[in-house]
Structure formats: C-alpha cells, structure tokens
Design a protein around this motif. Structure first.
Motif, short mmCIF file in Angstrom:
data_model
loop_
_atom_site.label_atom_id
_atom_site.label_comp_id
_atom_site.label_asym_id
_atom_site.label_seq_id
_atom_site.Cartn_x
_atom_site.Cartn_y
_atom_site.Cartn_z
N ASN A 17 0.83 -1.21 0.00
CA ASN A 17 0.00 0.00 0.00
C ASN A 17 0.87 1.26 0.00
OD1 ASN A 17 -2.39 -1.39 -0.15
ND2 ASN A 17 -2.73 -1.40 2.07
N ALA A 18 2.01 1.22 0.69
CA ALA A 18 2.94 2.35 0.64
C ALA A 18 3.52 2.49 -0.77
CB ALA A 18 4.05 2.16 1.67
N ALA A 19 3.76 1.37 -1.44
CA ALA A 19 4.23 1.41 -2.83
C ALA A 19 3.17 2.02 -3.74
CB ALA A 19 4.60 0.01 -3.31
N PHE A 20 1.90 1.65 -3.53
CA PHE A 20 0.81 2.24 -4.33
C PHE A 20 0.74 3.75 -4.09
CE2 PHE A 20 -1.87 -1.94 -4.33
CZ PHE A 20 -1.07 -2.45 -5.34
N ALA A 21 0.96 4.18 -2.86
CA ALA A 21 0.95 5.62 -2.56
C ALA A 21 2.11 6.32 -3.28
CB ALA A 21 1.02 5.86 -1.05
N LEU A 22 3.27 5.67 -3.32
CA LEU A 22 4.41 6.24 -4.03
C LEU A 22 4.11 6.33 -5.52
CD1 LEU A 22 7.33 7.24 -4.26
CD2 LEU A 22 8.05 4.83 -4.30
N ARG A 23 3.53 5.29 -6.08
CA ARG A 23 3.15 5.33 -7.50
C ARG A 23 2.20 6.48 -7.77
NH1 ARG A 23 1.37 -0.72 -9.00
NH2 ARG A 23 -0.20 0.52 -10.07
N ARG A 24 1.22 6.66 -6.90
CA ARG A 24 0.26 7.76 -7.07
C ARG A 24 0.98 9.11 -7.05
NH1 ARG A 24 -3.10 5.77 -4.15
NH2 ARG A 24 -2.47 6.57 -2.14
N ALA A 25 1.91 9.27 -6.11
CA ALA A 25 2.66 10.53 -6.02
C ALA A 25 3.47 10.78 -7.28
CB ALA A 25 3.57 10.51 -4.79
N VAL A 26 4.15 9.75 -7.77
CA VAL A 26 5.01 9.92 -8.95
C VAL A 26 4.19 10.05 -10.23
CG1 VAL A 26 6.74 8.79 -10.41
CG2 VAL A 26 7.02 8.81 -7.92
N PHE A 27 3.28 9.11 -10.46
CA PHE A 27 2.59 9.08 -11.75
C PHE A 27 1.43 10.06 -11.83
CE2 PHE A 27 4.37 4.64 -11.59
CZ PHE A 27 5.39 4.89 -12.48
N VAL A 28 0.58 10.10 -10.82
CA VAL A 28 -0.63 10.93 -10.88
C VAL A 28 -0.31 12.38 -10.55
CG1 VAL A 28 -2.96 11.27 -9.95
CG2 VAL A 28 -2.11 8.94 -10.40
N TRP A 29 0.34 12.61 -9.42
CA TRP A 29 0.55 13.99 -8.99
C TRP A 29 1.70 14.64 -9.76
CZ3 TRP A 29 0.46 12.34 -3.21
CH2 TRP A 29 -0.85 11.98 -2.86
N GLU A 30 2.84 13.94 -9.88
CA GLU A 30 4.01 14.54 -10.51
C GLU A 30 3.93 14.52 -12.04
OE1 GLU A 30 8.75 13.49 -10.76
OE2 GLU A 30 7.69 12.93 -8.92
N GLN A 31 3.58 13.36 -12.61
CA GLN A 31 3.61 13.23 -14.07
C GLN A 31 2.24 13.42 -14.72
OE1 GLN A 31 5.59 9.49 -14.90
NE2 GLN A 31 7.57 10.31 -14.30
N LYS A 32 1.21 13.64 -13.93
CA LYS A 32 -0.14 13.95 -14.42
C LYS A 32 -0.78 12.82 -15.22
CE LYS A 32 0.45 18.04 -12.68
NZ LYS A 32 0.45 18.04 -11.24
N VAL A 33 -0.46 11.57 -14.87
CA VAL A 33 -1.14 10.42 -15.46
C VAL A 33 -2.55 10.39 -14.89
CG1 VAL A 33 -1.21 7.89 -15.55
CG2 VAL A 33 0.98 9.10 -15.76
N PRO A 34 -3.58 10.22 -15.72
CA PRO A 34 -4.94 10.15 -15.18
C PRO A 34 -5.05 9.05 -14.12
CG PRO A 34 -5.00 10.33 -17.57
CD PRO A 34 -3.56 10.12 -17.18
N GLN A 35 -5.65 9.39 -12.99
CA GLN A 35 -5.73 8.45 -11.87
C GLN A 35 -6.35 7.11 -12.26
OE1 GLN A 35 -6.28 10.09 -8.13
NE2 GLN A 35 -6.99 8.23 -7.16
#
Length: 152
Positions: A17-35
């Motif tokens: 779950n911490a890895a999923f949170a990191l992915r969200r931070a990198v891909f969704v928030w930083e790189q703007k990948v649609p959630q």
C-alpha cells in the motif's frame, strides 16, 4: 544513505500500500497520469517489489507474468531519492527473482526520455512510439535483440 533493501511484498500489505501511494505521487501527482489509468487489474496478480531505506518505501515496481515474457512495470522512485541507483537495483533484484522461477525474457514500456537508462540495463527499443498516460513511450525487451526494429 544506507543501501536500499529490496524485497517482494504481498499485494495490499502495508508495504505494498505504501508502494501504491508512491506510484500515485510519482505518476498521478508529478507526471499527471490520469488516476483511472494508474491502477489496473494486473495489480491484483503482479509481483510487487519495494525498495526500503531506513524503513521508508522509496522505490517500487511490479512484475507481470505473461505467456511470452515477464513485463516490468510501474517503476517509480521517490523524488528525493532519484539519482542514487535505486531503480537499477530494483530492476536487477526483480529480474533475479524472476530468473530463479525460470523466467528469462523481459519486456517493458519505457517513457521515451528514459530509453537510455533501460538500454544501459540491456533492453532494446522496438516498434513505434506510442502515448501512454499522456506521455510518449517505446516498447523494449531484453531478448531477440537482433530483430528489434524501431518504427517512426
């Protein structure tokens, strides 16, 4: 910084779950990948890996076993820990884990600006450039290298 500890983790465990949170931070928030594109059904069956530094998840990736090869995906490293070899160590550990299970053909889709990194790990790009998550990507593999052809 101490060397990262790299390990596979069960899906939906605290570390995963911490890895999923990191992915969200990198891909969704930083790189703007649609959630809605960040998670998919493969997350339920993939083998997830984390890189831990002093108890914190600072890197992650997943392996997906497919009939023709093993796909490496969702490689992400916390912004504050980039440039320290964590992604390289994660990929090496994940590939070693897969090889221990008899899998020796690896595939990934790389953001086009990351091709040099994956080439340094023995991957070659092939096929046309395509968009994924709003960014240009290329398919890459570490097998049948002589037949890999780029199409532009």
């Amino acid at each position: 910084m101490s060397d990262p500890v790299i390990m596979p983790v069960p899906v939906f465990s605290l570390l995963c779950n911490a890895a999923f949170a990191l992915r969200r931070a990198v891909f969704v928030w930083e790189q703007k990948v649609p959630q809605e594109e960040e998670h998919d059904d493969y997350d339920l069956t993939a083998t997830h890996f984390v890189a831990l530094v002093e108890g914190e998840v600072v890197g992650t990736l997943r392996l997906i076993d497919l009939p023709e090869h093993t796909k490496i995906g969702r490689v992400a490293v916390h912004q504050a820990f980039r440039g320290r070899g964590i992604a390289r160590k994660l990929i090496a550990a994940a590939m070693a884990h897969a090889r221990e299970r008899g899998q020796d053909r690896f595939y990934l889709t790389a953001q086009s600006d990351k091709l040099g990194f994956y080439e340094s790990l023995g991957f070659v790009a092939f096929g046309p450039e395509f968009m994924d998550g709003g960014m240009p990507h290329r398919a890459m593999r570490d097998y049948d290298k002589q037949s890999a052809v780029l199409v532009d």
